[in-house]
Write a protein that holds these residues in place. Structure first.
Motif, PDB file in Angstrom:
ATOM      1  N   VAL A 329       0.822  -1.223   0.000  1.00 53.67           N
ATOM      2  CA  VAL A 329       0.000   0.000   0.000  1.00 53.67           C
ATOM      3  C   VAL A 329       0.859   1.278   0.000  1.00 53.67           C
ATOM      4  O   VAL A 329       0.652   2.152  -0.839  1.00 53.67           O
ATOM      5  CB  VAL A 329      -1.013  -0.033   1.168  1.00 53.67           C
ATOM      6  CG1 VAL A 329      -1.820   1.262   1.207  1.00 53.67           C
ATOM      7  CG2 VAL A 329      -1.944  -1.234   1.024  1.00 53.67           C
ATOM      8  N   PRO A 330       1.879   1.360   0.866  1.00 52.22           N
ATOM      9  CA  PRO A 330       2.722   2.559   0.823  1.00 52.22           C
ATOM     10  C   PRO A 330       3.465   2.711  -0.500  1.00 52.22           C
ATOM     11  O   PRO A 330       3.647   3.835  -0.986  1.00 52.22           O
ATOM     12  CB  PRO A 330       3.715   2.330   1.968  1.00 52.22           C
ATOM     13  CG  PRO A 330       3.043   1.360   2.870  1.00 52.22           C
ATOM     14  CD  PRO A 330       2.216   0.482   2.008  1.00 52.22           C
ATOM     15  N   ARG A 333       1.066   4.200  -2.797  1.00 46.91           N
ATOM     16  CA  ARG A 333       0.882   5.616  -2.464  1.00 46.91           C
ATOM     17  C   ARG A 333       2.031   6.457  -3.010  1.00 46.91           C
ATOM     18  O   ARG A 333       1.819   7.509  -3.607  1.00 46.91           O
ATOM     19  CB  ARG A 333       0.789   5.788  -0.938  1.00 46.91           C
ATOM     20  CG  ARG A 333       0.314   7.186  -0.526  1.00 46.91           C
ATOM     21  CD  ARG A 333       0.387   7.341   0.983  1.00 46.91           C
ATOM     22  NE  ARG A 333      -0.324   6.285   1.703  1.00 46.91           N
ATOM     23  CZ  ARG A 333      -1.642   6.307   1.952  1.00 46.91           C
ATOM     24  NH1 ARG A 333      -2.364   7.335   1.540  1.00 46.91           N
ATOM     25  NH2 ARG A 333      -2.213   5.342   2.616  1.00 46.91           N
ATOM     26  N   SER A 334       3.257   5.919  -2.874  1.00 51.69           N
ATOM     27  CA  SER A 334       4.403   6.707  -3.320  1.00 51.69           C
ATOM     28  C   SER A 334       4.403   6.869  -4.840  1.00 51.69           C
ATOM     29  O   SER A 334       4.694   7.936  -5.375  1.00 51.69           O
ATOM     30  CB  SER A 334       5.697   6.079  -2.787  1.00 51.69           C
ATOM     31  OG  SER A 334       6.485   5.584  -3.835  1.00 51.69           O
ATOM     32  N   ALA A 336       1.703   6.801  -6.798  1.00 53.26           N
ATOM     33  CA  ALA A 336       0.586   7.686  -7.144  1.00 53.26           C
ATOM     34  C   ALA A 336       0.968   9.140  -6.905  1.00 53.26           C
ATOM     35  O   ALA A 336       0.773   9.995  -7.784  1.00 53.26           O
ATOM     36  CB  ALA A 336      -0.646   7.313  -6.317  1.00 53.26           C
ATOM     37  N   ASP A 337       1.534   9.391  -5.717  1.00 48.95           N
ATOM     38  CA  ASP A 337       1.936  10.764  -5.425  1.00 48.95           C
ATOM     39  C   ASP A 337       2.968  11.245  -6.427  1.00 48.95           C
ATOM     40  O   ASP A 337       2.868  12.340  -6.975  1.00 48.95           O
ATOM     41  CB  ASP A 337       2.512  10.853  -3.996  1.00 48.95           C
ATOM     42  CG  ASP A 337       1.419  10.659  -2.953  1.00 48.95           C
ATOM     43  OD1 ASP A 337       0.229  10.790  -3.334  1.00 48.95           O
ATOM     44  OD2 ASP A 337       1.738  10.357  -1.778  1.00 48.95           O
ATOM     45  N   LYS A 348      -7.097  10.035  -4.095  1.00 46.62           N
ATOM     46  CA  LYS A 348      -7.583   9.533  -2.807  1.00 46.62           C
ATOM     47  C   LYS A 348      -7.314   8.043  -2.795  1.00 46.62           C
ATOM     48  O   LYS A 348      -7.717   7.328  -3.716  1.00 46.62           O
ATOM     49  CB  LYS A 348      -9.091   9.786  -2.685  1.00 46.62           C
ATOM     50  CG  LYS A 348      -9.434  10.756  -1.555  1.00 46.62           C
ATOM     51  CD  LYS A 348     -10.866  10.570  -1.128  1.00 46.62           C
ATOM     52  CE  LYS A 348     -11.769  11.496  -1.937  1.00 46.62           C
ATOM     53  NZ  LYS A 348     -13.171  11.139  -1.868  1.00 46.62           N
ATOM     54  N   LEU A 349      -6.571   7.610  -1.775  1.00 47.89           N
ATOM     55  CA  LEU A 349      -6.266   6.184  -1.719  1.00 47.89           C
ATOM     56  C   LEU A 349      -6.846   5.581  -0.456  1.00 47.89           C
ATOM     57  O   LEU A 349      -6.692   6.151   0.631  1.00 47.89           O
ATOM     58  CB  LEU A 349      -4.747   5.987  -1.753  1.00 47.89           C
ATOM     59  CG  LEU A 349      -4.253   4.540  -1.847  1.00 47.89           C
ATOM     60  CD1 LEU A 349      -2.986   4.482  -2.677  1.00 47.89           C
ATOM     61  CD2 LEU A 349      -4.008   3.911  -0.503  1.00 47.89           C
ATOM     62  N   SER A 350      -7.555   4.467  -0.578  1.00 48.40           N
ATOM     63  CA  SER A 350      -8.030   3.800   0.633  1.00 48.40           C
ATOM     64  C   SER A 350      -7.645   2.323   0.563  1.00 48.40           C
ATOM     65  O   SER A 350      -7.637   1.733  -0.516  1.00 48.40           O
ATOM     66  CB  SER A 350      -9.541   3.944   0.763  1.00 48.40           C
ATOM     67  OG  SER A 350     -10.182   3.045  -0.106  1.00 48.40           O
TER      68      SER A 350
END
Ligand SMILES: Nc1ncnc2c1ncn2[C@@H]1O[C@H](COP(=O)(O)OP(=O)(O)OP(=O)(O)O)[C@@H](O)[C@H]1O
Ligand SMILES: [Mg+2]
Length: 458
Positions: A329-330, A333-334, A336-337, A348-350
């Motif tokens: 997941v991280p 996130r990295s 995507a960012d 928005k990530l869940s």
């Protein structure tokens, strides 16, 4: 040994022929029985009529003793009635007066049918060398004068029955032969589309996916043909996609190697050369004891640090080390960012249910799919918002990546991918998911944004 394996239509035709044959033979058997019974009864009746005629017409001649006239009468009766085999006229004591045989009467014939006291007529069946004879005995004037016996031959009955049977057998044979031909021909017409289908299926099994059923009819077999065509079309498309993807995989591997080689050549090798030069200068200076001026070790250290940095970057590009370092997941996130901040897209990530550690291949696959979806959003969508939902649920990893960008027409993309081999990112995603027994679906439309959903069993 060669075994007889009849085709479907032969079986149907043979079965029908057997039914007709059984029915026909039963009919012939019944007809023979009925005809011989009816003709037999008629023969007897005629026997009685002739005997009664002779008894009444001959009574006077017997009384007057005119045996010559009686003989004439007997002969006339014989020649007028071909079924009459013999005529015997006896007096009241049973003595033979006139006979159609002349003087020699077959043994035992005289005693074969004698009228008992008080009986005026009777019939006996006598089996002779010439076949069955129906012997009719009638008394003349109630036995007061004598009796007449008529032997009716069965030959005519037998030949009539056998003539009739021959005709019937001929008819049954024609019916059996005719229906075999008709049924065989009809079932040939009916099963021809099936035979065509069988050949097409065999060819597909041998790998010729271009097989199609031409002009399928509107009936059930035609429907089967159309389903076959759809299946073959689907197989062919999948096969083409698979080939394109393989090509793409091979080409991109090749390109990746070239890129790594170039990177190693242009960056790492250059820097190491420069480090070597700095070290050589330092060595020279140390030997000559001339250590004035710039310290060459400082330059060498800087070059080495840069080289190390470049190498790390190269490694990070090659493998998603973020996965190892951060977890799924991280890492997502990295990525995507990193990608979407450049295009100004809000993300928005869940993530729900990620308590356990996943198998590495599941993590890598999920990471690569989401990474491709994010790259596509950054490259093609012009979206303002994007959402990434991940959850571990019911034994599978489920993900959904959607954006509110320009979207696309999936039909167009499929056609382009097939025609030019471009844009295989989407196909690669699907392929990756299905390699692990999962699935991936796309929902997109021009101006309606894009949504990628996938599910991978864990
Ligand atoms: N999120 C998106 N928004 C708008 N269009 C998209 C999006 N994702 C894909 N597309 C369209 O679908 C096409 C196919 O995408 P795909 O990822 O298969 O190929 P690509 O990104 O063009 O090339 P690559 O093979 O390098 O990924 C893209 O060219 C683009 O037109
Ligand atoms: Mg792409």
């Amino acid at each position: 040994m060669h075994r007889f394996r009849p085709s479907f239509r032969t079986k149907v035709a043979l079965l029908l022929c057997a039914v007709i044959l059984v029915l026909g033979l039963t009919g012939i058997f019944n007809a023979r029985r009925d005809i011989s019974r009816i003709l037999g009864a008629e023969l007897e009746e005629r026997g009685y009529a002739i005997a009664n005629d002779l008894a009444s017409n001959g009574a006077g001649l017997m009384l007057t003793g005119d045996l010559v006239a009686l003989h004439d009468m007997v002969n006339r009766t014989m020649s007028n009635n071909p079924d009459v085999r013999y005529i015997l006229v006896s007096d009241m004591r049973g003595q033979l007066e006139v006979s159609s045989f002349g003087n020699t009467i077959p043994d035992g014939l005289l005693e074969a049918n004698t009228l008992p006291e008080g009986v005026t007529s009777q019939m006996r069946r006598i089996l002779t060398e010439e076949g069955l004879i129906r012997d009719v005995a009638v008394s003349i004037l109630d036995g007061g004068v004598g009796s007449v016996r008529i032997g009716m031959s069965d030959q005519a009955v037998i030949s009539a029955v056998s003539d009739n049977s021959t005709t019937l057998i001929l008819l049954v044979a024609i019916a059996v032969g005719g229906s075999f031909v008709v049924v065989y021909w009809l079932s040939h017409i009916l099963t021809r589309p099936l035979a065509q289908l069988v050949i097409a299926v065999q060819r597909v099994a041998e790998g010729d996916l271009s097989q199609r059923i031409r002009y399928p009819a509107t009936d059930e077999v035609g429907q089967l043909g159309r389903s076959f065509n759809t299946m073959a079309q689907e197989l062919e498309t999948q096969e083409t996609d698979r080939r394109l993807l393989m090509n793409k995989v091979i080409t991109s591997q090749e390109e990746e190697r070239k890129r790594v080689a170039r990177e190693l050549h242009d960056d790492l090798a250059q820097r190491l050369t420069s480090v070597l030069l700095s070290l050589e200068i330092a060595e020279l200076k140390m030997r000559s004891g001339n250590l004035n001026g710039d310290n060459p070790f400082v330059g060498a250290r800087r070059e080495t640090e840069d080289a190390l940095e470049g190498t790390r970057k190269l490694i990070a590009d090659l493998r998603p080390t973020v996965l190892d370092d951060l977890g799924l997941v991280p890492a997502i996130r990295s990525v995507a960012d990193g990608h979407l901040s450049k295009t100004g897209t809000r993300v928005k990530l869940s993530a729900k249910g990620f308590s356990e550690k996943l198998a590495p291949e599941v993590e890598t696959t999920a990471f690569r799919i989401v990474q491709e979806a994010i790259t596509n959003i950054a490259r093609h969508s012009q979206a303002r918002n994007a959402t990434i939902d991940l959850k571990l649920f019911d034994g599978s990893l489920q993900g959904e990546i959607s954006d509110d960008g320009v979207g696309f027409d999936s039909q167009d993309i499929n056609l382009r991918a097939m025609a030019f081999g471009e844009g295989l990112g989407l196909q690669g995603m699907r392929e990756r998911a299905s390699l692990l027994g999962g699935s991936l679906s796309l929902s997109a439309g021009k101006g309606r944004g894009t949504r990628v959903s996938f599910s991978i069993p864990v």
